[in-house]
Scaffold this motif. Sequence first.
Motif, PDB file in Angstrom:
ATOM      1  N   TRP A 205      33.534  37.971  60.890  1.00 38.87           N
ATOM      2  CA  TRP A 205      33.796  37.809  59.460  1.00 38.87           C
ATOM      3  C   TRP A 205      32.818  36.777  58.908  1.00 38.87           C
ATOM      4  O   TRP A 205      32.556  35.758  59.533  1.00 38.87           O
ATOM      5  CB  TRP A 205      35.217  37.309  59.217  1.00 38.87           C
ATOM      6  CG  TRP A 205      36.306  38.311  59.471  1.00 38.87           C
ATOM      7  CD1 TRP A 205      37.035  38.461  60.620  1.00 38.87           C
ATOM      8  CD2 TRP A 205      36.785  39.293  58.552  1.00 38.87           C
ATOM      9  NE1 TRP A 205      37.949  39.476  60.474  1.00 38.87           N
ATOM     10  CE2 TRP A 205      37.825  40.005  59.216  1.00 38.87           C
ATOM     11  CE3 TRP A 205      36.461  39.643  57.242  1.00 38.87           C
ATOM     12  CZ2 TRP A 205      38.530  41.035  58.598  1.00 38.87           C
ATOM     13  CZ3 TRP A 205      37.164  40.676  56.634  1.00 38.87           C
ATOM     14  CH2 TRP A 205      38.179  41.364  57.301  1.00 38.87           C
ATOM     15  N   SER A 206      32.290  37.046  57.724  1.00 37.98           N
ATOM     16  CA  SER A 206      31.397  36.093  57.061  1.00 37.98           C
ATOM     17  C   SER A 206      31.537  36.250  55.558  1.00 37.98           C
ATOM     18  O   SER A 206      31.708  37.369  55.055  1.00 37.98           O
ATOM     19  CB  SER A 206      29.939  36.313  57.488  1.00 37.98           C
ATOM     20  OG  SER A 206      29.545  37.649  57.239  1.00 37.98           O
ATOM     21  N   ALA A 207      31.498  35.147  54.846  1.00 40.29           N
ATOM     22  CA  ALA A 207      31.692  35.177  53.391  1.00 40.29           C
ATOM     23  C   ALA A 207      30.438  34.712  52.665  1.00 40.29           C
ATOM     24  O   ALA A 207      29.723  33.824  53.135  1.00 40.29           O
ATOM     25  CB  ALA A 207      32.875  34.300  52.997  1.00 40.29           C
ATOM     26  N   SER A 208      30.172  35.355  51.534  1.00 33.76           N
ATOM     27  CA  SER A 208      29.079  34.955  50.653  1.00 33.76           C
ATOM     28  C   SER A 208      29.550  35.180  49.220  1.00 33.76           C
ATOM     29  O   SER A 208      29.721  36.319  48.785  1.00 33.76           O
ATOM     30  CB  SER A 208      27.819  35.768  50.945  1.00 33.76           C
ATOM     31  OG  SER A 208      26.768  35.414  50.056  1.00 33.76           O
ATOM     32  N   GLY A 209      29.770  34.070  48.509  1.00 36.85           N
ATOM     33  CA  GLY A 209      30.290  34.209  47.156  1.00 36.85           C
ATOM     34  C   GLY A 209      31.680  34.833  47.167  1.00 36.85           C
ATOM     35  O   GLY A 209      32.565  34.394  47.901  1.00 36.85           O
ATOM     36  N   GLU A 210      31.847  35.893  46.386  1.00 31.74           N
ATOM     37  CA  GLU A 210      33.144  36.567  46.281  1.00 31.74           C
ATOM     38  C   GLU A 210      33.292  37.739  47.255  1.00 31.74           C
ATOM     39  O   GLU A 210      34.275  38.469  47.191  1.00 31.74           O
ATOM     40  CB  GLU A 210      33.346  37.068  44.854  1.00 31.74           C
ATOM     41  CG  GLU A 210      33.613  35.974  43.832  1.00 31.74           C
ATOM     42  CD  GLU A 210      34.892  35.210  44.135  1.00 31.74           C
ATOM     43  OE1 GLU A 210      34.825  33.961  44.229  1.00 31.74           O
ATOM     44  OE2 GLU A 210      35.942  35.850  44.290  1.00 31.74           O
ATOM     45  N   ILE A 211      32.321  37.898  48.146  1.00 31.45           N
ATOM     46  CA  ILE A 211      32.365  39.018  49.089  1.00 31.45           C
ATOM     47  C   ILE A 211      32.534  38.500  50.518  1.00 31.45           C
ATOM     48  O   ILE A 211      31.782  37.634  50.963  1.00 31.45           O
ATOM     49  CB  ILE A 211      31.087  39.876  49.002  1.00 31.45           C
ATOM     50  CG1 ILE A 211      30.900  40.410  47.574  1.00 31.45           C
ATOM     51  CG2 ILE A 211      31.161  41.023  50.001  1.00 31.45           C
ATOM     52  CD1 ILE A 211      32.062  41.249  47.055  1.00 31.45           C
ATOM     53  N   LYS A 212      33.538  39.053  51.210  1.00 33.57           N
ATOM     54  CA  LYS A 212      33.767  38.714  52.616  1.00 33.57           C
ATOM     55  C   LYS A 212      33.437  39.947  53.446  1.00 33.57           C
ATOM     56  O   LYS A 212      34.006  41.024  53.229  1.00 33.57           O
ATOM     57  CB  LYS A 212      35.212  38.287  52.841  1.00 33.57           C
ATOM     58  CG  LYS A 212      35.439  37.542  54.153  1.00 33.57           C
ATOM     59  CD  LYS A 212      36.825  36.928  54.186  1.00 33.57           C
ATOM     60  CE  LYS A 212      37.049  36.100  55.449  1.00 33.57           C
ATOM     61  NZ  LYS A 212      36.280  34.836  55.434  1.00 33.57           N
ATOM     62  N   THR A 213      32.500  39.791  54.383  1.00 32.13           N
ATOM     63  CA  THR A 213      31.991  40.924  55.156  1.00 32.13           C
ATOM     64  C   THR A 213      32.627  40.980  56.537  1.00 32.13           C
ATOM     65  O   THR A 213      32.772  39.955  57.208  1.00 32.13           O
ATOM     66  CB  THR A 213      30.458  40.827  55.306  1.00 32.13           C
ATOM     67  OG1 THR A 213      29.865  40.844  53.995  1.00 32.13           O
ATOM     68  CG2 THR A 213      29.914  41.988  56.111  1.00 32.13           C
ATOM     69  N   PHE A 214      32.978  42.194  56.928  1.00 33.79           N
ATOM     70  CA  PHE A 214      33.583  42.464  58.237  1.00 33.79           C
ATOM     71  C   PHE A 214      32.642  43.330  59.057  1.00 33.79           C
ATOM     72  O   PHE A 214      32.055  44.292  58.546  1.00 33.79           O
ATOM     73  CB  PHE A 214      34.922  43.193  58.046  1.00 33.79           C
ATOM     74  CG  PHE A 214      35.499  43.806  59.285  1.00 33.79           C
ATOM     75  CD1 PHE A 214      35.219  45.120  59.645  1.00 33.79           C
ATOM     76  CD2 PHE A 214      36.350  43.077  60.098  1.00 33.79           C
ATOM     77  CE1 PHE A 214      35.763  45.696  60.777  1.00 33.79           C
ATOM     78  CE2 PHE A 214      36.910  43.645  61.245  1.00 33.79           C
ATOM     79  CZ  PHE A 214      36.614  44.954  61.582  1.00 33.79           C
ATOM     80  N   GLN A 215      32.477  42.986  60.339  1.00 32.12           N
ATOM     81  CA  GLN A 215      31.735  43.827  61.275  1.00 32.12           C
ATOM     82  C   GLN A 215      32.545  43.937  62.565  1.00 32.12           C
ATOM     83  O   GLN A 215      33.166  42.960  62.997  1.00 32.12           O
ATOM     84  CB  GLN A 215      30.365  43.232  61.607  1.00 32.12           C
ATOM     85  CG  GLN A 215      29.404  43.151  60.450  1.00 32.12           C
ATOM     86  CD  GLN A 215      28.070  42.584  60.900  1.00 32.12           C
ATOM     87  OE1 GLN A 215      27.244  43.276  61.493  1.00 32.12           O
ATOM     88  NE2 GLN A 215      27.857  41.303  60.631  1.00 32.12           N
ATOM     89  N   ALA A 216      32.526  45.099  63.185  1.00 28.34           N
ATOM     90  CA  ALA A 216      33.205  45.289  64.475  1.00 28.34           C
ATOM     91  C   ALA A 216      32.375  46.216  65.341  1.00 28.34           C
ATOM     92  O   ALA A 216      31.826  47.211  64.856  1.00 28.34           O
ATOM     93  CB  ALA A 216      34.603  45.864  64.269  1.00 28.34           C
ATOM     94  N   LEU A 217      32.277  45.881  66.617  1.00 24.27           N
ATOM     95  CA  LEU A 217      31.536  46.693  67.575  1.00 24.27           C
ATOM     96  C   LEU A 217      32.417  46.916  68.806  1.00 24.27           C
ATOM     97  O   LEU A 217      32.873  45.960  69.434  1.00 24.27           O
ATOM     98  CB  LEU A 217      30.237  46.013  67.989  1.00 24.27           C
ATOM     99  CG  LEU A 217      29.331  46.818  68.922  1.00 24.27           C
ATOM    100  CD1 LEU A 217      28.696  47.990  68.162  1.00 24.27           C
ATOM    101  CD2 LEU A 217      28.231  45.935  69.521  1.00 24.27           C
ATOM    102  N   GLU A 218      32.651  48.175  69.126  1.00 18.32           N
ATOM    103  CA  GLU A 218      33.431  48.539  70.307  1.00 18.32           C
ATOM    104  C   GLU A 218      32.456  48.918  71.423  1.00 18.32           C
ATOM    105  O   GLU A 218      31.804  49.960  71.360  1.00 18.32           O
ATOM    106  CB  GLU A 218      34.352  49.713  69.996  1.00 18.32           C
ATOM    107  CG  GLU A 218      35.192  50.169  71.169  1.00 18.32           C
ATOM    108  CD  GLU A 218      35.764  51.553  70.944  1.00 18.32           C
ATOM    109  OE1 GLU A 218      34.974  52.507  70.730  1.00 18.32           O
ATOM    110  OE2 GLU A 218      37.004  51.695  70.970  1.00 18.32           O
ATOM    111  N   VAL A 219      32.354  48.068  72.443  1.00 18.29           N
ATOM    112  CA  VAL A 219      31.452  48.301  73.568  1.00 18.29           C
ATOM    113  C   VAL A 219      32.246  48.937  74.703  1.00 18.29           C
ATOM    114  O   VAL A 219      33.271  48.400  75.130  1.00 18.29           O
ATOM    115  CB  VAL A 219      30.806  46.984  74.042  1.00 18.29           C
ATOM    116  CG1 VAL A 219      29.860  47.242  75.211  1.00 18.29           C
ATOM    117  CG2 VAL A 219      30.056  46.318  72.892  1.00 18.29           C
TER     118      VAL A 219
END
Length: 339
Positions: A205-219
Amino acid sequence: MKLLMERHIKAMADHARSELERSADLIERFKQMAASKGITLASDSFSYIQTIGIVASAPGLAKILLGITPTERDGLFTYEEIAQRLPPSQFQEGYFVGSDYMLMAHPCYRRGMHPLNNWAPSFVALFWRLDSSDIKKYIAIDEDRVRINVDDSAYVELDTWYGAPFNEEISKIKDGTVKLRPPLDLAPGYIDSFFARTYCLDIKWSASGEIKTFQALEVKTQDVQIIIDNQTFFPSRYLHAEFDLSSGVFRHFDGAIQLFTEEEYLRRRDSDFNLTFKNIEHVKARSKKVFKLNGQLSVDSWVEFCCHFFTANPLTFEYFSGSYPEHVVDIVAKVRARA
């Protein structure tokens, strides 16, 4: 693959040999100290173990050096009595620190109860930290081995889970990485059957301004491979989403399949999303986007899509709910009971 493993084993052996040579003076001093107590040690009594350090081994070595006879009929030592002679390490649970050696907790507390492994989570840590005047502690020690490099060096090993838990109020989720793995004491066959051959699930999870970004990787585990244009790849499912903090909904959501070469796969699976940005050897796989949603998507719908995209993977369920599905909990309990 066989050649890669052979190179890895040789590199580990070369490193161990180098560490022992570098510690020759330390080993000689310990031999002399042990001899003063009637213990004769040969060169092959010493080994370098990556998860521990320089280790001296001999039958009953730790008990002789400690010089304490267990007062309990079950063979346990009083924690307080050991601590009066060798203070518990303030930095590394599982160790009592002397001037010439470090006494260790019993190997049964190590992963898989194997003497070469690191401590299994998290009994030793809890036991070392327990401080109550109403409780008297007793512990079994590693009777035949002691660590002789008396310092604060430690082998850092990720647990089956680290990072901030999920919260339905997305704004309250802390920025950072999360990593989930199946129980490390399960045999590969159970991982295949009940964890959909999943090696780990990485989340960021990472936030920039009013947007919070989600990333997920299934290995997946190493036996999950596909061949494209006569080249073998290791496929991983990837999700990306953007949450609008002002409106309280996801504004964008997409999924992809990432394809790693064998070298990339081996470097990536035990790392996290930060490897892509901070490591000088960037790991950036080929990627094929497989879906995209733009618009207003509720948290509940987004969670449902995530769980179904990572098909049959209990780690996804664990992240969003805090525990495995009930049938997986029962299976893991039965396997451990038989073991």
